[in-house]
Enzyme design. Structure first.
Site, PDB file in Angstrom:
ATOM      1  N   GLY A 212       0.810  -1.221   0.000  1.00  0.00           N
ATOM      2  CA  GLY A 212       0.000   0.000   0.000  1.00  0.00           C
ATOM      3  C   GLY A 212       0.840   1.265   0.000  1.00  0.00           C
ATOM      4  N   SER A 213       2.083   1.157  -0.408  1.00  0.00           N
ATOM      5  CA  SER A 213       3.046   2.264  -0.332  1.00  0.00           C
ATOM      6  C   SER A 213       2.537   3.581  -0.943  1.00  0.00           C
ATOM      7  CB  SER A 213       4.331   1.844  -1.055  1.00  0.00           C
ATOM      8  OG  SER A 213       5.164   2.965  -1.299  1.00  0.00           O
ATOM      9  N   ASN A 214       2.499   4.632  -0.121  1.00  0.00           N
ATOM     10  CA  ASN A 214       2.156   5.963  -0.635  1.00  0.00           C
ATOM     11  C   ASN A 214       3.246   6.462  -1.582  1.00  0.00           C
ATOM     12  OD1 ASN A 214      -0.127   6.076   1.081  1.00  0.00           O
ATOM     13  ND2 ASN A 214       1.140   6.825   2.766  1.00  0.00           N
TER      14      ASN A 214
END
Ligand SMILES: *Cc1c(COP(=O)(O)O)cnc(C)c1O
Length: 371
Positions: free
Chosen positions: A91-93
Site C-alpha cells: 500500500g506504499s504511498n
C-alpha cells in the site's frame, strides 16, 4: 527549464547556484498552508498548536512524497528515462505518488511491492496505482522483491527497452531529501512573514527518514531553533540514528558541492529528538494510541490522518501534551499524508483485473483496528 518557476522554491531563492545545477520539475503546490489548530488546542488545553498542510502539496495527490519527486523525477527526465522503478510495501504511498507523477510526465512506472499488514487503504492505493497505469509487481518477501526488480529490469532490456530509472525506497536518497531541505527553508519564510511563530517543536513521522532529515537540515540552514521530533514508525533496521546521520551528511555534502554558499553542516548540527515509543509491534500495524489520535484530529479539526504514519506521530504529540511537556511551547505538526480524494472511477475498478498476488488484499480481512 522555466527559471521563473524555479524561483518559486525557497531553496533556489536562497541558493541560486543550486537552481542552475539541480534538475527539478514543478509538481507541487508550494508553499503549503500553515493553520492554527484551535479546536485541538482547546481539547488538549494547549495554546499554540499549528499544522503544516503538506497533505495539500499536490493538485491530484498530496503528502510528503511530492516534494521529493520534484527532484527525483527531474533527474529521471534529465537523464532521458522513459520509465522509473521504485520500491515499497503493497500500500506504499511512495510507490503510488511516484506512479501518479511519473505517468503524468509520460513515463512508465514500475512498482516493486512487498507484503504489508492489511488495511482498507492498501486496496485503495493499489486501485489508484492500477488506474493511472502503474505496473504492479508483488513479491512474497523483500529478498524476492529484490530479485524481482532485477528480473523486471532485465526483461525490459531484453525487449529492447531502456533500463528503468531507479528511485530509492521512500524517495529518501540525498537528492530526494533536498525536497525537504527546501521545506525547512519554506517554513522559515512563513515564520518571517508572520504566518506562525517560530515553533519550539516540530512533530513528524519518520519512515525512510528523508522528510525528517531534510527538515532538520533546512531548519539548521535557516538558523531556526525548532527541534524536529522524529517519530519512528518503521523497524529500526530502516529508521535509526546512524542512518539519519549518514543521510544528513550526504545531503549537506551534495548541496555544498553544488553551491559553495550552502553551509557545511554535519549531523551534530541537527536539532532532532528520536521517538520510538509509538511504533508498536510493527510497520503499518495500527496502535490504539495512533487510532485515537486519528479520531481526535477528525472530530476537532476535520483533518484525516491514518494509522501507519501520521496517527502515530500525532499520538506522540498528544502523549507529550498529556504529560504536561508542551506547556508554554509552540508546536507544529507536519502532516505528511495525502488528503486529495481518489476519483470514483479509480475506486470502482474491478480488483480482479489487478495482478493475482495483490488480490489477496481485497479478499482477506483488514487488521482489527482499521476503522
Ligand atoms: C512516506 C511517508 C512518511 C515517511 O516519510 P519518510 O521520508 O519516509 O520518513 C510519513 N507519512 C506518510 C503519510 C508517508 O507516506
Amino acid at each position: 527549464m522555466d527559471t521563473n518557476k524555479k524561483d518559486s522554491l525557497a531553496l533556489f531563492r536562497a541558493f541560486p547556484e543550486l537552481a542552475r545545477k539541480l534538475d527539478w520539475l514543478p509538481l507541487a503546490n508550494l508553499p503549503t498552508p500553515v493553520q492554527q489548530m484551535n479546536l485541538l488546542a482547546e481539547e488538549l488545553d494547549e495554546d499554540d498548536l499549528f499544522i503544516k498542510r503538506d497533505d495539500l502539496s499536490g493538485e491530484v495527490y498530496g503528502g510528503n512524497k511530492v516534494r521529493k519527486l520534484e527532484f527525483l523525477l527531474g533527474e529521471a527526465r534529465a537523464r532521458g528515462a522513459d520509465s522509473v522503478m521504485t520500491f515499497g510495501t503493497a500500500g506504499s504511498n511512495h510507490c503510488l505518488a511516484t506512479a501518479i507523477y511519473a505517468r503524468s510526465l509520460g513515463m512508465e512506472a514500475i512498482s516493486i511491492l512487498s507484503p504489508q499488514t492489511n488495511s482498507a487503504s492498501v486496496g485503495r492505493n493499489l486501485l489508484m496505482g492500477f488506474h493511472v497505469g502503474a505496473e504492479l509487481h508483488h513479491y512474497h518477501s523483500e529478498p524476492a522483491a529484490q530479485r524481482g526488480a532485477a528480473w523486471q529490469s532485465a526483461r525490459r532490456l531484453g525487449a529492447g527497452k531502456k533500463a528503468p530509472h531507479i528511485i530509492r525506497r521512500g524517495g529518501s536518497s540525498s537528492l530526494g531529501t533536498v525536497g525537504f531541505v527546501n521545506a525547512g527553508l519554506e517554513l522559515a519564510e512563513q515564520i518571517k512573514r508572520g504566518e506562525l511563530p517560530e515553533p519550539d517543536l516540530l512533530y513528524v513521522a519518520m519512515g525512510t527518514m528523508g522528510t525528517a532529515v531534510g527538515l532538520a537540515l533546512g531548519l539548521a540552514v535557516a538558523n531556526l531553533r525548532t527541534k524536529v521530533v522524529a517519530v519512528r514508525v518503521v523497524d529500526l533496521r530502516y529508521g535509526n540514528e546512524d542512518a539519519f546521520h549518514k543521510l544528513f551528511d550526504s545531503t549537506a555534502t551534495l548541496l555544498n558541492k553544488l553551491d559553495e554558499n550552502f553551509p557545511k553542516l554535519r549531523w551534530v548540527d541537527a536539532n532532532v529528538e528520536f521517538r520510538h515509543e509509538q511504533f508498536g509491534q510493527k510497520y503499518a500495524l495500527f496502535t490504539e494510541a495512533g487510532m485515537e489520535a486519528v479520531s481526535l484530529l477528525r472530530s476537532t479539526e476535520g483533518i484525516q490522518l491514518e494509522g501507519t504514519y501520521t496517527g502515530k506521530a500525532m499520538a506522540a504529540l498528544i502523549a507529550d501534551s498529556h504529560a504536561g511537556n508542551l506547556e508554554g511551547r509552540r508546536v507544529l505538526f507536519w502532516n505528511t499524508y495525502n488528503s486529495r480524494p481518489f476519483p470514483a472511477e479509480a475506486m470502482n475498478r474491478d480488483y480482479q483485473k489487478l495482478p493475482f498476488p495483490v488480490q489477496d488484499y481485497f479478499e482477506k480481512p483488514c487488521q482489527a483496528l482499521d476503522p
